[in-house]
Scaffold this motif. Structure first.
Motif, PDB file in Angstrom:
ATOM      1  N   VAL A  53       0.827  -1.202   0.000  1.00  0.00           N
ATOM      2  CA  VAL A  53       0.000   0.000   0.000  1.00  0.00           C
ATOM      3  C   VAL A  53       0.863   1.254   0.000  1.00  0.00           C
ATOM      4  CG1 VAL A  53      -1.817   1.253   1.195  1.00  0.00           C
ATOM      5  CG2 VAL A  53      -1.763  -1.224   1.313  1.00  0.00           C
ATOM      6  N   GLN A  58      -0.798   0.377  -4.067  1.00  0.00           N
ATOM      7  CA  GLN A  58      -1.867  -0.544  -4.430  1.00  0.00           C
ATOM      8  C   GLN A  58      -2.582  -1.014  -3.173  1.00  0.00           C
ATOM      9  OE1 GLN A  58      -2.913  -1.748  -7.416  1.00  0.00           O
ATOM     10  NE2 GLN A  58      -1.487  -0.538  -8.634  1.00  0.00           N
ATOM     11  N   ILE A  59      -3.886  -1.248  -3.278  1.00  0.00           N
ATOM     12  CA  ILE A  59      -4.625  -1.749  -2.118  1.00  0.00           C
ATOM     13  C   ILE A  59      -4.977  -3.210  -2.335  1.00  0.00           C
ATOM     14  CG2 ILE A  59      -6.476  -1.190  -0.516  1.00  0.00           C
ATOM     15  CD1 ILE A  59      -7.110   1.146  -2.364  1.00  0.00           C
ATOM     16  N   SER A  60      -4.870  -3.985  -1.274  1.00  0.00           N
ATOM     17  CA  SER A  60      -5.348  -5.361  -1.338  1.00  0.00           C
ATOM     18  C   SER A  60      -6.581  -5.488  -0.469  1.00  0.00           C
ATOM     19  CB  SER A  60      -4.254  -6.318  -0.852  1.00  0.00           C
ATOM     20  OG  SER A  60      -4.816  -7.598  -0.659  1.00  0.00           O
ATOM     21  N   LEU A  61      -7.673  -5.969  -1.055  1.00  0.00           N
ATOM     22  CA  LEU A  61      -8.899  -6.196  -0.278  1.00  0.00           C
ATOM     23  C   LEU A  61      -9.058  -7.676   0.043  1.00  0.00           C
ATOM     24  CD1 LEU A  61     -11.444  -3.866  -2.106  1.00  0.00           C
ATOM     25  CD2 LEU A  61     -10.297  -3.470   0.052  1.00  0.00           C
ATOM     26  N   HIS A 113      -7.622   0.666  -9.648  1.00  0.00           N
ATOM     27  CA  HIS A 113      -8.103  -0.152  -8.536  1.00  0.00           C
ATOM     28  C   HIS A 113      -8.204  -1.628  -8.886  1.00  0.00           C
ATOM     29  CE1 HIS A 113      -8.744   2.661  -5.448  1.00  0.00           C
ATOM     30  NE2 HIS A 113      -9.621   3.394  -6.098  1.00  0.00           N
ATOM     31  N   SER A 116      -7.130  -4.287  -6.389  1.00  0.00           N
ATOM     32  CA  SER A 116      -8.029  -4.469  -5.234  1.00  0.00           C
ATOM     33  C   SER A 116      -9.139  -5.433  -5.588  1.00  0.00           C
ATOM     34  CB  SER A 116      -8.638  -3.161  -4.758  1.00  0.00           C
ATOM     35  OG  SER A 116      -8.214  -2.103  -5.511  1.00  0.00           O
ATOM     36  N   THR A 119      -7.674  -8.999  -5.816  1.00  0.00           N
ATOM     37  CA  THR A 119      -7.387  -9.555  -4.494  1.00  0.00           C
ATOM     38  C   THR A 119      -8.679  -9.867  -3.745  1.00  0.00           C
ATOM     39  OG1 THR A 119      -7.096  -7.291  -3.728  1.00  0.00           O
ATOM     40  CG2 THR A 119      -5.108  -8.573  -4.148  1.00  0.00           C
ATOM     41  N   SER A 257      -9.790  -9.049   6.044  1.00  0.00           N
ATOM     42  CA  SER A 257      -9.059  -8.287   5.019  1.00  0.00           C
ATOM     43  C   SER A 257      -9.255  -6.794   5.238  1.00  0.00           C
ATOM     44  CB  SER A 257      -9.567  -8.631   3.615  1.00  0.00           C
ATOM     45  OG  SER A 257      -9.180  -9.915   3.254  1.00  0.00           O
ATOM     46  N   ILE A 261      -6.416  -3.853   6.134  1.00  0.00           N
ATOM     47  CA  ILE A 261      -6.153  -2.637   5.360  1.00  0.00           C
ATOM     48  C   ILE A 261      -6.450  -1.400   6.210  1.00  0.00           C
ATOM     49  CG2 ILE A 261      -8.412  -2.465   4.216  1.00  0.00           C
ATOM     50  CD1 ILE A 261      -5.223  -1.868   2.363  1.00  0.00           C
TER      51      ILE A 261
ATOM     52  N   VAL C  93      -7.693   6.314  -0.615  1.00  0.00           N
ATOM     53  CA  VAL C  93      -7.752   5.152   0.278  1.00  0.00           C
ATOM     54  C   VAL C  93      -8.289   5.560   1.645  1.00  0.00           C
ATOM     55  CG1 VAL C  93      -6.461   3.257   1.262  1.00  0.00           C
ATOM     56  CG2 VAL C  93      -5.765   4.213  -0.908  1.00  0.00           C
TER      57      VAL C  93
END
Lengths: 335, 386, 291
Positions: A53, A58-61, A113, A116, A119, A257, A261, C93
């Motif tokens: 992140v 990048q975001i991981s959900l 996105h 995300s 994931t 998850s 985050i 975010v």
């Protein structure tokens, strides 16, 4: 310049180590050790997630999917098939890393996105498989996991150990072991940030197009950091399984998850120590709020909202800059 | 420079927070402490909610009547939100920080099983309110439970089917803990009784339409009766879809929906279905002289008067859990954990809301399958069949 | 055989229409702000639960529904004014985490106010299902489809024929340029939240007779709506509708023909397939990033 940089890095590690050592002075019973150990283990997972992140933007959900996969790989292989714990943990991490690479490589070519969403899907698929394959995983009711076996030496939170004539309870040893693991996780993360890979990553975060123009293979760097963060999740998941002694599909679930985050963003994206603080706050908050009963949910939501509205950079960075300003005012110098 | 202060701040914040949580225990040890962790919110809240209400109500009542062993009861309860990991944390808190004398709780099997290692290691009597058979089979020294197991439910349902001459069954179940364990038990029991599960489909907790699964059962050749094992709103949707599809096969539900709120949700679609349930739903149909009659009638009246909502089988599990604990404490004459455990194991002939409990070293549940009554929905209400 | 297929199709289209309505709500806010609004499901919950409680007060159903949808819209405006607007300098975010906090907060309030029980909302019209070629359809499904169609047409007209609609579109395409031509972006953002919340409220009311309603119904329906939006390519209205219908139909077909255990996994695999082979989603826009 570089020496100074290293010193700052090292100082952070030393402060963290001191905190880990000092906290037991405030702990009065095994339950508190229990919570503290959970924070240290989950802290490792968010340090890894933070790499993704904070440094690749990048975001991981679905990170709990990787965490849960690690936990269940350990649970099944050591519990049902009697494999040794440490090689199992490493093999699990390799498997999870491979899955992350397969998923990440094509998707991280894209900007936006999309990771995300991928994931999110991967996390869900993992959780569904764990839930359905009850022959292997015990299904929704969960499965027991044996104590951590470190090359023939068993670390159980219920055990009693003696070193140089000093007696330790299992939960105390688990705490220090988890603390050591967290320090290792932080050290590796710091080294990664300072490596050529880390510089590439920062370039990606700054401007991906610009980085690509000057010849940085951005997709490669992003995939790499995604794999690393998944490996972090898998290893901490394995440790968590051994520590808890019992796991259910919730460890791989979407809720977890989201909690992971949130720990990163609440503590401060990009700040390795901040996200550990985030893990601590989000682990302790439900315990503090438990006494409010029906109001628990309202208060949790409100606290999360207000913190993010007034400290959009996260707890540690905001507190840090506040402290810096006050210090500057006092001395009349620059922060 | 700023960086150092920043870290000091972090340390200070961390320590303050930890201290805040960690100084919340410690109290004079006069009352008898009954610990509980329940799924009061979250997907299993229809279990935890009536359970907590029951515990609160009767702890208050017992205290008004002078408590137990001359000491008041103190109920310490936490909401695990249906999450087994938090259940384990709260069990740890109850045992190690609150230092409770006995635990009555654990709404779901997952929450219960996650806490069992802690309970066994600490040596504290634990009465679980969850259903699956794994909780007390094999027997665990410190673990007891009040609901009938899902194996008994499966036995009772399949026996009733067999009595009516049905041997080919279509099974639909939820993928949650309750449904999945119920499905496994049904498959085992059917095999043992020489019955055949000809269709076996599932639905997940977030499904809003089960027509596709039911269509498959309808189109399977030879199905003579259908069983749905699940809880929550899912079975109510299944019941409605069943009706919409015009399926006429005899329909069974599990004890997971044995409550009036299920009837309210499913409406007229529930007409004619059967399930194994507690006599709690049909207090007036219990014959006079049955010792269970008064207990059931009083519990129902008191609960509904106090909370203004209809009573459910699950609250009854908590009632029995609390009363078993009180009986054991009185029999032991102290809060000594080993003595209370032995007293629990020795309980014979205690009649509760759920049935008559006869504990033994081999049976930490103490109920027999007949404590389940087969009920049928007739004209929007429950009718006792067997 | 055919009636079986038709049954699965009916089931899928009904669920899919619900998902599509929810997905549209996600898409609107995503377009205006790039925020994935995790509180979208709570608008649905308010729509359903408020209808139940207004009807319990004795209001006739149409009035109860109108008030419930308006309440949901109000919630959307409040969310934007008091949670999103004050944090306008925050990272996307961070805004997403704020919406998570908001959804927990709203759910907590609903639980305090309305309790934890499931409630029934009566069908808008007859309870008697319709039979077509051996397959069965709930009359409420027709309401879902009908209202869904009306909403989509209304949205299209809104975005192509009205000044405000065009302003929202412009802002979603280029914030700075639209600010230069005098569009107040905060106001537009508020509008996006309002419309999205109204949409959510409507969806919540029309599906409540099928799904029942409770304080936590928004979690599961909201998530499915998000998945639908993702399949369609976040940010595309057409994508949201097609994504929703696809998801619904795939779920029903998978449950019918493959395995009911793994039907959700099939739906999630669809996201991966779409991302691997149609990386911008089915209808996602091409984004050019400036250096």
């Amino acid at each position: 310049m570089f020496d100074q940089f290293m010193k700052v890095r090292l100082r952070g590690m030393i402060v963290l180590a001191i905190i880990v050592v000092v906290i037991p002075l405030f702990l009065t019973n095994p339950f508190q050790y229990d919570l503290a150990t959970q924070i240290l283990i989950v802290g490792g997972a968010v340090v890894g997630l933070n790499l993704l992140v904070g440094f690749a933007g990048q975001i991981s959900l679905g990170h709990a999917g990787f965490f849960g996969l690690g936990a269940y790989f350990t649970g099944i292989m050591t519990g049902t098939y009697g494999w040794p714990a440490v090689p199992t943990l490493l093999l699990g991490a390799a498997v999870v890393g491979a899955i992350a690479w397969i998923v990440g490589r094509p998707i991280l070519r894209l900007k936006g996105h999309y990771l995300s969403m991928a994931t999110l899907a991967v996390g869900f698929i993992i959780a569904i498989i764990i839930n359905n394959e009850s022959q292997l995983t015990g299904g929704p009711d969960g499965m027991p996991v044996p104590a951590l076996d470190l090359f023939g030496w068993e670390l159980s939170s219920f055990g009693l150990y003696s070193f140089f004539g000093i007696e330790f309870d299992g939960y105390e040893l688990w705490y220090f072991f988890a603390g050591l693991m967290l320090l290792l996780a932080v050290w590796l993360a710091q080294n990664l940030i300072d490596s050529p890979i880390g510089r590439g990553l920062r370039a990606v975060h700054g401007s991906e197009v610009a980085a690509r123009v000057v010849g940085v293979d951005t997709a490669k760097y992003k995939s790499l950091v995604f794999v690393i963060s998944a490996v972090y999740a898998s290893i901490t998941g394995s440790l968590y399984a051994h520590f808890q002694g019992f796991i259910t599909p919730a460890v791989a679930g979407f809720d977890f998850s989201i909690i992971l985050i949130t720990m990163v963003v609440l503590g401060g994206m990009g700040s390795t120590y901040g996200v550990i603080l985030g893990a601590a706050v989000l682990t302790l908050l439900p315990q503090v709020l438990a006494d409010f009963q029906e109001l628990e949910m309202v208060m949790f939501g409100l606290i999360l909202m207000l913190t993010m509205i007034f400290m959009p950079k996260g707890l540690l960075p905001t507190l840090g800059s506040m402290a810096g300003k006050r210090f500057a005012k006092k001395t009349g110098g620059q922060p | 420079m700023g960086m150092t202060i920043l870290r000091r701040m972090a340390a200070a914040t961390g320590i303050t927070l930890l201290a805040a949580v960690f100084t919340m225990s410690a109290h004079a040890a006069d009352p008898i402490k009954i610990g509980s962790f329940l799924s009061v919110t979250g997907p299993a809240s229809f279990l935890g909610d009536p359970e907590l209400k029951t515990l609160e109500m009767y702890v208050e009542q017992i205290n008004e009547n002078g408590g137990v062993l001359g000491r008041p009861l103190e109920l310490i309860h936490y909401d695990d939100q249906g999450n087994a990991s938090s259940a384990r944390s709260f069990a740890s808190r109850l045992i190690r920080s609150d230092r409770v004398d006995i635990i009555v709780g654990g709404s779901t099997t997952g929450a219960t099983m996650a806490s069992v290692p802690l309970v066994e290691q600490a040596g504290i009597p634990f009465i679980s309110l969850a259903g699956a058979v794994v909780i007390t089979d094999p027997v665990k020294k410190w673990v007891f439970k009040t609901p009938q197991s899902d194996r008994m439910a499966a036995e009772r349902i399949l026996e009733d089917m067999k009595d009516r001459g049905f041997t080919k069954i279509g099974l639909i179940s939820g993928t949650g803990g309750f449904g999945a364990s119920g499905r496994t038990q049904t498959l085992n029991v059917a095999k043992r009784m020489g019955m055949e599960i000809v269709a076996d489909v599932t639905y997940s907790g977030s499904d809003t339409d089960m027509t596709a699964q039911l269509t498959n059962i309808r189109n399977t050749k030879g199905v003579e009766a259908v069983l749905n094992f699940g809880f929550g709103q899912g079975p109510a949707i299944v019941t409605r879809n069943y009706d919409q599809l015009g399926m006429k096969l005899p329909f069974y539900q599990s004890h997971g929906v044995a409550s009036d709120s299920f009837l309210r949700l499913a409406g007229k679609a529930a007409e004619g279905l059967r399930l194994p349930g507690s006599p709690l739903l049909v207090p007036e149909s219990i014959p006079e002289g049955d010792p269970q009659k008064n207990i059931v009638r009083n519990y129902k009246a008191e609960y509904e008067a106090k909370w203004g909502q209809s009573v459910s089988t699950f609250g009854g599990y908590a009632y029995d859990g609390l009363m078993l604990a009180v009986n054991a404490l009185e029999a032991a004459g102290s809060t000594d954990k080993a003595a209370v455990r032995d007293a629990l194991e020795g309980i014979q002939g205690y009649v509760g809301v759920t049935g008559e409990f006869n504990m033994s070293p081999d049976d930490h549940n103490g109920l027999d399958p007949d404590s389940f009554r087969i009920l049928e929905v007739v004209n929007g209400g429950w009718v006792l069949i067997d | 055989m055919f009636s079986e297929f038709l049954q699965f199709l009916f089931t899928g289209v009904t669920i899919g229409a619900t998902y599509a309505l929810i997905a549209l709500g996600f898409t609107l806010i995503y377009n205006a702000s790039h925020v994935i609004n995790f509180a979208q499901g709570e608008f649905l919950m308010i729509g359903g639960m408020a209808t139940v409680s207004f009807m319990a007060l004795g209001l006739p159903m149409p009035l109860a529904i109108t008030l419930a949808v308006l309440l949901s819209g109000l919630m959307g405006v409040l969310l934007q004014r008091f949670a999103i607007a004050p944090a306008k300098k925050a990272d996307v975010v961070t805004l997403i985490i704020i919406t998570i906090g908001a959804s927990i907060f709203i759910r907590g309030l609903a639980q305090l106010l309305w309790g934890k029980q499931y409630h029934v909302v009566p069908n808008f019209s007859s309870d008697e299902p319709i039979r077509i070629l051996g397959a069965v359809m709930n009359t409420q499904s027709l309401w879902v489809l009908g209202i869904g169609t009306v909403v989509v047409v209304a949205l299209v007209l809104f975005f192509t024929r009205t000044m405000i609609g065009k302003a929202i579109l412009a802002t979603s395409m280029n914030k700075q340029a639209s600010r230069l031509v005098g569009i107040k972006t905060q106001f537009v953002l508020m509008l996006a939240f309002l419309v999205s919340a109204l949409l959510g409220g409507i969806a919540g009311v029309v599906v409540a007779p099928i799904t029942f309603t409770s304080y936590d119904i928004g979690i599961m329906l909201g998530l499915k709506g998000f998945v639908a939006a993702a399949i369609g390519g976040l940010g595309s209205g057409v994508g949201a509708v097609v994504g929703g219908l696809c998801l619904g139909i795939v779920e029903a077909m998978a449950a019918g023909y493959l395995s009911s255990d793994y039907k959700d996994a099939v739906a999630f695999s669809m996201i991966l397939l779409v991302l691997f082979f149609m990386p911008r989603g089915l209808f996602g826009a091409k984004v050019v990033e400036r250096v």
